[in-house]
Structure formats: C-alpha cells, structure tokens
Scaffold this motif. Structure first.
Motif: not given
Length: 76
Positions: A44-55
């Motif tokens: 999901e796009i939201e999961q990509i968003n969360e991963l980008c924030k974390a990394f």
C-alpha cells in the motif's frame, strides 16, 4: 520482471530488527517479513510512506526494477 525490495539492506544500515521496524512504522510484522524476504505481492502507498519516514529515504530507494532478462533467482 522483478521488483527488488531493499528492506533488508535498510535494516542493516540502521541496525534495526524487523520487529523494531514494525513498531516504528505500525506495519504488521508479517508484512515486514514478507517485504524482507521479497515475497510480498502488493504494498500500500501508506506503507511505502511509513517506510520512507522511518528510513528517511525516497520510494525509489526502497525498491528497484530488474528486467526479466537480467533477473536470476540468486538475486533474491
């Protein structure tokens, strides 16, 4: 074609476990595991968003496209 997912490399850079990434992002541990092992079928796009924030990275840093003629199972 194959999409390579670089979660394992990012976890190594940050020295985080899959469990820590799950806690930081709110993404289910099973989903993190599927990303890590590159067995996930959809993200999901939201999961990509969360991963980008974390990394602290861009979406393109998380994955790359490998054309069929260049892909071999050993790359997994």
């Amino acid at each position: 074609m194959a999409i390579r997912i670089h979660i394992s490399e990012w976890l190594g850079k940050k020295k985080w476990t899959q469990k820590q990434l799950s806690e930081i992002t709110g993404i289910r541990p099973a989903t993190i595991s599927a990303l890590y092992h590159e067995t996930i079928k959809r993200i999901e796009i939201e999961q990509i968003n969360e991963l980008c924030k974390a990394f602290n990275c861009q979406p393109g840093d998380l994955m790359t496209y490998v054309p069929d003629e260049e892909y071999t199972p050993e790359q997994k």
